[in-house]
Design a protein around this motif. Structure first.
Motif, PDB file in Angstrom:
ATOM      1  N   VAL A   1       0.857  -1.187   0.000  1.00 29.44           N
ATOM      2  CA  VAL A   1       0.000   0.000   0.000  1.00 29.44           C
ATOM      3  C   VAL A   1       0.894   1.238   0.000  1.00 29.44           C
ATOM      4  N   ALA A   2       0.732   2.071  -1.022  1.00 32.37           N
ATOM      5  CA  ALA A   2       1.558   3.274  -1.149  1.00 32.37           C
ATOM      6  C   ALA A   2       0.966   4.426  -0.358  1.00 32.37           C
ATOM      7  N   ALA A   3       1.825   5.165   0.327  1.00 30.69           N
ATOM      8  CA  ALA A   3       1.389   6.399   0.984  1.00 30.69           C
ATOM      9  C   ALA A   3       1.056   7.412  -0.108  1.00 30.69           C
ATOM     10  N   PRO A   4      -0.037   8.161   0.033  1.00 29.67           N
ATOM     11  CA  PRO A   4      -0.375   9.174  -0.976  1.00 29.67           C
ATOM     12  C   PRO A   4       0.767  10.175  -1.156  1.00 29.67           C
ATOM     13  N   ALA A   5       1.086  10.480  -2.387  1.00 39.63           N
ATOM     14  CA  ALA A   5       2.215  11.374  -2.685  1.00 39.63           C
ATOM     15  C   ALA A   5       2.093  12.715  -1.969  1.00 39.63           C
ATOM     16  N   GLU A   6       0.881  13.247  -1.876  1.00 44.20           N
ATOM     17  CA  GLU A   6       0.717  14.563  -1.239  1.00 44.20           C
ATOM     18  C   GLU A   6       0.940  14.515   0.274  1.00 44.20           C
ATOM     19  N   SER A   7       0.940  13.317   0.861  1.00 41.02           N
ATOM     20  CA  SER A   7       1.160  13.196   2.302  1.00 41.02           C
ATOM     21  C   SER A   7       2.627  12.993   2.666  1.00 41.02           C
ATOM     22  N   LEU A   8       3.472  12.736   1.686  1.00 37.33           N
ATOM     23  CA  LEU A   8       4.879  12.445   1.968  1.00 37.33           C
ATOM     24  C   LEU A   8       5.608  13.675   2.486  1.00 37.33           C
ATOM     25  N   ARG A   9       6.434  13.447   3.497  1.00 36.71           N
ATOM     26  CA  ARG A   9       7.272  14.505   4.072  1.00 36.71           C
ATOM     27  C   ARG A   9       8.685  13.972   4.213  1.00 36.71           C
ATOM     28  N   TRP A  10       9.645  14.888   4.090  1.00 38.83           N
ATOM     29  CA  TRP A  10      11.056  14.562   4.156  1.00 38.83           C
ATOM     30  C   TRP A  10      11.661  15.318   5.331  1.00 38.83           C
ATOM     31  N   GLY A  11      12.241  14.602   6.290  1.00 42.49           N
ATOM     32  CA  GLY A  11      12.859  15.241   7.441  1.00 42.49           C
ATOM     33  C   GLY A  11      14.366  15.088   7.408  1.00 42.49           C
ATOM     34  N   MET A  12      15.064  16.201   7.545  1.00 41.76           N
ATOM     35  CA  MET A  12      16.530  16.155   7.671  1.00 41.76           C
ATOM     36  C   MET A  12      16.998  17.414   8.379  1.00 41.76           C
ATOM     37  N   ASN A  13      18.079  17.263   9.117  1.00 39.94           N
ATOM     38  CA  ASN A  13      18.675  18.383   9.848  1.00 39.94           C
ATOM     39  C   ASN A  13      17.678  19.042  10.797  1.00 39.94           C
ATOM     40  N   GLY A  14      16.776  18.251  11.363  1.00 38.58           N
ATOM     41  CA  GLY A  14      15.814  18.774  12.329  1.00 38.58           C
ATOM     42  C   GLY A  14      14.644  19.522  11.729  1.00 38.58           C
ATOM     43  N   ARG A  15      14.496  19.495  10.405  1.00 41.81           N
ATOM     44  CA  ARG A  15      13.397  20.191   9.732  1.00 41.81           C
ATOM     45  C   ARG A  15      12.606  19.204   8.893  1.00 41.81           C
ATOM     46  N   GLU A  16      11.350  19.555   8.587  1.00 37.65           N
ATOM     47  CA  GLU A  16      10.496  18.716   7.760  1.00 37.65           C
ATOM     48  C   GLU A  16      10.072  19.498   6.518  1.00 37.65           C
ATOM     49  N   PHE A  17      10.079  18.820   5.364  1.00 38.07           N
ATOM     50  CA  PHE A  17       9.806  19.470   4.084  1.00 38.07           C
ATOM     51  C   PHE A  17       8.799  18.669   3.268  1.00 38.07           C
ATOM     52  N   THR A  18       8.025  19.367   2.442  1.00 40.23           N
ATOM     53  CA  THR A  18       7.327  18.709   1.349  1.00 40.23           C
ATOM     54  C   THR A  18       8.356  18.624   0.216  1.00 40.23           C
ATOM     55  N   PHE A  19       8.071  17.819  -0.803  1.00 41.40           N
ATOM     56  CA  PHE A  19       9.022  17.745  -1.908  1.00 41.40           C
ATOM     57  C   PHE A  19       9.028  19.027  -2.736  1.00 41.40           C
ATOM     58  N   GLU A  20       7.932  19.755  -2.718  1.00 44.75           N
ATOM     59  CA  GLU A  20       7.902  21.062  -3.377  1.00 44.75           C
ATOM     60  C   GLU A  20       8.852  22.029  -2.673  1.00 44.75           C
ATOM     61  N   GLU A  21       8.847  22.006  -1.343  1.00 45.24           N
ATOM     62  CA  GLU A  21       9.756  22.862  -0.579  1.00 45.24           C
ATOM     63  C   GLU A  21      11.211  22.453  -0.805  1.00 45.24           C
ATOM     64  N   LEU A  22      11.467  21.160  -0.892  1.00 45.24           N
ATOM     65  CA  LEU A  22      12.832  20.690  -1.118  1.00 45.24           C
ATOM     66  C   LEU A  22      13.385  21.147  -2.459  1.00 45.24           C
ATOM     67  N   SER A  23      12.510  21.293  -3.447  1.00 41.42           N
ATOM     68  CA  SER A  23      12.967  21.625  -4.804  1.00 41.42           C
ATOM     69  C   SER A  23      13.730  22.942  -4.878  1.00 41.42           C
ATOM     70  N   THR A  24      13.549  23.815  -3.909  1.00 42.77           N
ATOM     71  CA  THR A  24      14.262  25.099  -3.893  1.00 42.77           C
ATOM     72  C   THR A  24      15.219  25.219  -2.712  1.00 42.77           C
ATOM     73  N   SER A  25      15.400  24.146  -1.965  1.00 44.79           N
ATOM     74  CA  SER A  25      16.231  24.194  -0.767  1.00 44.79           C
ATOM     75  C   SER A  25      17.705  23.936  -1.112  1.00 44.79           C
ATOM     76  N   VAL A  26      18.496  24.993  -1.082  1.00 44.12           N
ATOM     77  CA  VAL A  26      19.927  24.845  -1.338  1.00 44.12           C
ATOM     78  C   VAL A  26      20.751  25.034  -0.060  1.00 44.12           C
ATOM     79  N   ASP A  27      20.093  25.403   1.035  1.00 47.35           N
ATOM     80  CA  ASP A  27      20.792  25.613   2.304  1.00 47.35           C
ATOM     81  C   ASP A  27      20.818  24.370   3.184  1.00 47.35           C
ATOM     82  N   GLU A  28      19.954  23.402   2.901  1.00 48.56           N
ATOM     83  CA  GLU A  28      19.914  22.158   3.672  1.00 48.56           C
ATOM     84  C   GLU A  28      20.576  21.055   2.858  1.00 48.56           C
TER      85      GLU A  28
END
Length: 131
Positions: free
Chosen positions: A46-73
């Motif tokens: 069973v796949a998690a819905p794509a819109e529900s996915l979150r990415w956590g690194m360096n103590g922060r949580e991101f959507t993949f849209e937010e990650l697409s512009t993240s050059v500081d993390e």
């Protein structure tokens, strides 16, 4: 690439309606967040819905849209990231966990308009623990 080591064994956690797992970079060098272009999380087929996915690194949580512009993390080879999504998982049984990652490698140019991208997948069996 190092696809068989993407999922950290024994890291599946659940809150009941949401599950997460720790993942490692399948590359030998650090990458900025903007190079993590996508992921998938599937548990027991069973796949998690794509819109529900979150990415956590360096103590922060991101959507993949937010990650697409993240050059500081940055995601470093020695650090685990946390991939989570809306998917119900019980704590009383073993589960088959599958993670897919798509990464862009910005310093390997393969044409005038394209950099190398890699699609890697890993599968592990583990028991979930309550978060």
């Amino acid at each position: 690439m190092i696809p068989d080591r993407i999922i950290e064994q024994g890291t599946l956690t659940t809150t009941g309606a949401r599950a997460s797992v720790e993942v490692r970079i399948p590359w030998y060098r650090a990458l900025p967040g903007s190079c993590i272009s996508g992921a998938s999380l599937t548990i027991d087929g069973v796949a998690a819905p794509a819109e529900s996915l979150r990415w956590g690194m360096n103590g922060r949580e991101f959507t993949f849209e937010e990650l697409s512009t993240s050059v500081d993390e940055w995601w470093f080879p020695l650090d685990s990231a946390i991939l989570s999504g809306d998917i119900a998982v019980s704590t009383d049984a073993e589960h088959t966990v599958e993670v897919g990652l798509t990464l862009y490698i910005p310093y390997i140019i393969i044409s005038d308009t394209e950099t190398l991208h890699i699609d890697e997948h890993d599968r592990k069996t583990m028991t979930a623990v309550a978060a």
